[in-house]
Enzyme design. Structure first.
Site, PDB file in Angstrom:
ATOM      1  N   SER A  28       3.812  -0.557   2.542  1.00 48.15           N
ATOM      2  CA  SER A  28       4.368  -0.755   3.884  1.00 48.15           C
ATOM      3  C   SER A  28       3.635  -0.008   4.982  1.00 48.15           C
ATOM      4  O   SER A  28       3.686  -0.411   6.140  1.00 48.15           O
ATOM      5  CB  SER A  28       5.850  -0.332   3.897  1.00 48.15           C
ATOM      6  OG  SER A  28       6.594  -1.157   3.033  1.00 48.15           O
ATOM      7  N   SER A  29       2.955   1.090   4.663  1.00 37.32           N
ATOM      8  CA  SER A  29       2.324   1.888   5.713  1.00 37.32           C
ATOM      9  C   SER A  29       1.076   2.560   5.162  1.00 37.32           C
ATOM     10  O   SER A  29       0.946   2.739   3.933  1.00 37.32           O
ATOM     11  CB  SER A  29       3.306   2.941   6.241  1.00 37.32           C
ATOM     12  OG  SER A  29       3.629   3.871   5.231  1.00 37.32           O
TER      13      SER A  29
END
Length: 701
Positions: A28-29
């Site tokens: 996600s990041s």
């Protein structure tokens, strides 16, 4: 009828293995990619699961373009878009991901993938099971997985937001600070230690307190070549104060920032999906009114202005936006209408708008078009502004006259204060330029002389800073020549003299329309107009800033004497003067002396009185009253009838000879009897002419 469920091997057919298997990898990041490498490695090992299910290793493709990207949307997730395209082209037989949350965190993208996989017969596998989207129960399980994935993200956001809000409630959540404030080492917020930053911000607040307009402050700063401190949140050197030219947006940002009022605020903006910018993943936001801020802790740190002044500045900025329907006055503009923005209709209580009429657009008119715009009817009313503005101007000057000395002294103090403030700004500006030049010199001296690669660059920087310091000194000298810091005794006497002659200051060429409007708004809160209460007059109700109320009547110009305010008085006066045997020219002079006004504004004339007598059927008074004209008048002159009898001709012939100039006579006014002069010699000659005319006429007949 119950059937035995298919095994894993039975779900996979030769058709599936004839196509490619895709392994989708996502984190996600970027932080998760760096710190959670075990999860990333676990997703890459799904290639072995595809091999176990029967796909050759060379026919298993890994899609890892979305590492470090959120799964809340497919926008900018090029790997997921590639996967959708491959499924839609019929190239995929199997899609593998660690779980549903890796493929998508919203149901729209998830069900799009399920629909395509069901249509093209593609299997979906996770770390535990194999699913056929075309099968009812598998489709149900996959749908529930997508719902749980989206709900999980929602719960994560709620927990994070609650933690953030709890920290903000205590005032401990770190918020971006504007240029005038910094985070102290020991904790808390304090003023920026740079004196120039502090003084420039205080100057912005002081000038807005005076000018009441963000654009006025911007023009003042640009006119004096003063920059504004800005702390950018993005860029190569974020959070460092930089100096930028003043513009309206930067001035408004300073005036609306509650941090400058010493307040810690959380929740100044809220998400608004309708404001999403095209091509951006970020949800748009909308400003929240101060009364709706989630958390507002006043006096949380040192302030440049108090809270009451901050709220007054926000109200002034909102009021400067010209919205008559919301009761906002708008900032004073350069038009000639003195009451622009503060006029209300006395008939419907709505705000009156402003327009300019005339060939050159020089005649302001206050109009109320609320009925026309809402109901399609005629305009409520229109009031010509010149007469009303003149009356309001007279009242304002009269109200300020008792305080003229105090106003002059206050103006003198403001001039001295502004001069000292500008001298302080220039002093700090010069000091910074000298410091930058000295710092560049020290950097140049610190480098080794042999290192010419660095020395040349530092030398150019030093020369640039020296030129900049010299330019600022020249600009300062030019400013000192144009505007003296100290006010001389002569200037002081002139300013005090202007207080004694306030009308001259009001009408001075240096006092613009916007300045007069600002003065009006300091004294008057609202003005209500109604020109239909009384014929020929405008009813003016003034609500002063002290909440006192006064009512006045202003005579207005009309299109005809039917609407004239003094029609009855004017008609009676003309009748009286006409009965006194005054000619039209004399009546006009008397009416002008008595300050009676015409319908259209100009003074009376003899021809105008004649037209009014004809309109009102006022007959011309004869020299002898109502009696028939005598043969001779008291002064020895003849009437038309007397001259005709004397010469032996008809009265019509007398009129013809008067027109041709054969007879001399006069009228005191148009419509009054003729007074004809006849000497004995003229009588003999005209009788002979009459006989010749009669003989020739008889012979011809």
């Amino acid at each position: 009828m119950l059937t035995k469920p298919l095994s894993t091997d039975e779900r996979i057919t030769t058709t599936h293995r004839a196509k490619l298997a895709y392994v989708y990898v996502r984190q996600s990041s970027p932080g998760q990619v760096r710190h959670h490498q075990e999860s990333t490695e676990l997703q890459y090992r799904l290639v072995e699961r595809a091999v176990i299910l029967g796909w050759p290793r060379e026919r298993v493709h890994v899609i890892d373009d979305d590492l470090g990207k959120s799964g809340t949307s497919s926008r900018d997730r090029h790997g997921f878009q590639t996967l959708i395209a491959e499924v839609g082209l019929g190239k995929a037989g199997l899609v593998i991901s660690l779980d549903a949350s890796r493929l998508a965190r919203n149901n729209r993208d998830w069900h799009q993938l399920l629909e395509l996989c069901s249509l093209f017969g593609v299997l979906i596998a996770d770390g535990e099971r194999l699913y056929d989207p075309g099968a009812y129960h598998d489709r149900l399980l996959l749908g529930l997985s997508g719902i749980m994935s989206e709900a999980e993200l929602h719960q994560i956001k709620i927990r994070l937001h609650q933690g953030e809000r709890q920290k903000a409630t205590r005032g401990e959540l770190r918020m971006p600070l504007p240029a005038g404030l910094i985070q102290a080492r020991g904790g808390g917020v304090t003023f920026n230690p740079d004196e120039e930053v502090q003084e420039r911000l205080r100057l912005v607040f002081a000038k807005f307190r005076e000018l009441r307009s963000a654009k006025g402050v911007m023009r003042y700063l640009r006119r004096n070549k003063l920059l504004l401190p800005v702390r950018p949140l993005h860029g190569p050197a974020p959070h460092d104060v930089v100096w930028r030219p003043a513009d309206s947006a930067r001035v408004i940002h300073i005036l609306k920032n509650p941090a400058y009022a010493g307040a810690y605020v959380y929740g100044r903006r809220r998400p608004d999906p309708l404001r999403r910018q095209p091509g951006s993943d970020r949800i748009g936001t909308v400003a929240v009114a101060p009364e709706d801020w989630s958390i507002c802790i006043k006096d949380a740190h040192p302030a440049y202005l108090d809270w009451d002044e901050f709220m007054a500045n926000r109200r002034q900025l909102a009021d400067n936006v010209n919205r008559y329907d919301l009761g906002r006055h708008g900032s004073p503009r350069r038009g000639n209408a003195l009451l622009q923005g503060i006029v209300c209709c006395g008939r419907c209580a709505r705000r009156m708008c402003l327009r300019y009429s005339g060939p050159g657009g020089n005649y302001p008119v206050y109009g109320c078009a609320a009925d026309q715009s809402s109901e399609g009817g005629p305009r409520c009313q229109e009031v010509r502004a010149l007469a009303v503005d003149a009356e309001v101007e007279r009242l304002i000057l009269g109200a300020l006259m008792p305080d003229r000395i105090a106003l002059a002294v206050a103006a003198l103090g403001e001039i001295e204060k502004e001069a000292r403030a500008m001298e302080r700004q220039w002093s700090l500006k010069r000091e910074r330029a000298r410091y930058d030049a000295e710092r560049a010199r020290r950097q140049y001296d610190a480098v080794e002389p042999e290192n010419r690669l660095v020395a040349r660059s530092l030398e150019r920087v030093w020369e640039e800073r020296l030129r900049r310091a010299d330019q600022i000194e020249q600009e300062y000298d030019a400013w000192r020549r144009e505007q003296s810091v100290e006010i001389s005794d002569g200037d002081r006497r002139d300013i005090l003299a202007l207080g004694d002659d306030l009308p001259r200051l009001w009408h001075a060429a240096t006092t613009g329309p916007a300045d007069r409007k600002r003065i009006v708004r300091l004294v008057i809160k609202e003005i209500i107009l109604d020109q239909k209460r009384r014929r020929g007059y405008v009813w003016v109700k003034i609500v002063w800033q002290t909440d006192a109320v006064s009512e006045h009547w202003v005579q207005r110009r009309v299109q005809s004497y039917v609407q004239h305010a003094n029609q009855d008085e004017l008609r009676q006066r003309i009748t009286e003067l006409n009965a006194m045997q005054k000619i039209d020219r004399e009546i006009a002079a008397i009416l002008n002396q008595e300050k009676l006004s015409t319908a259209h504004g100009p003074s009376f004339s003899g021809g105008m009185i004649h037209l009014l007598r004809r309109r009102w059927q006022i007959p011309t008074v004869k020299i002898n009253g109502t009696a028939p004209n005598p043969a001779r008048w008291p002064d020895g002159s003849y009437s038309v009838q007397g001259a005709a009898a004397m010469l032996g001709i008809t009265p019509q012939t007398i009129f013809d000879w008067l027109r041709k100039g054969w007879l001399s006579g006069k009228q005191l006014a148009k419509g009054m009897p003729w007074q004809i002069t006849l000497s004995p010699e003229e009588t003999v000659a005209l009788r002979a002419r009459a006989r010749r005319t009669s003989r020739f006429t008889g012979e011809a007949s």
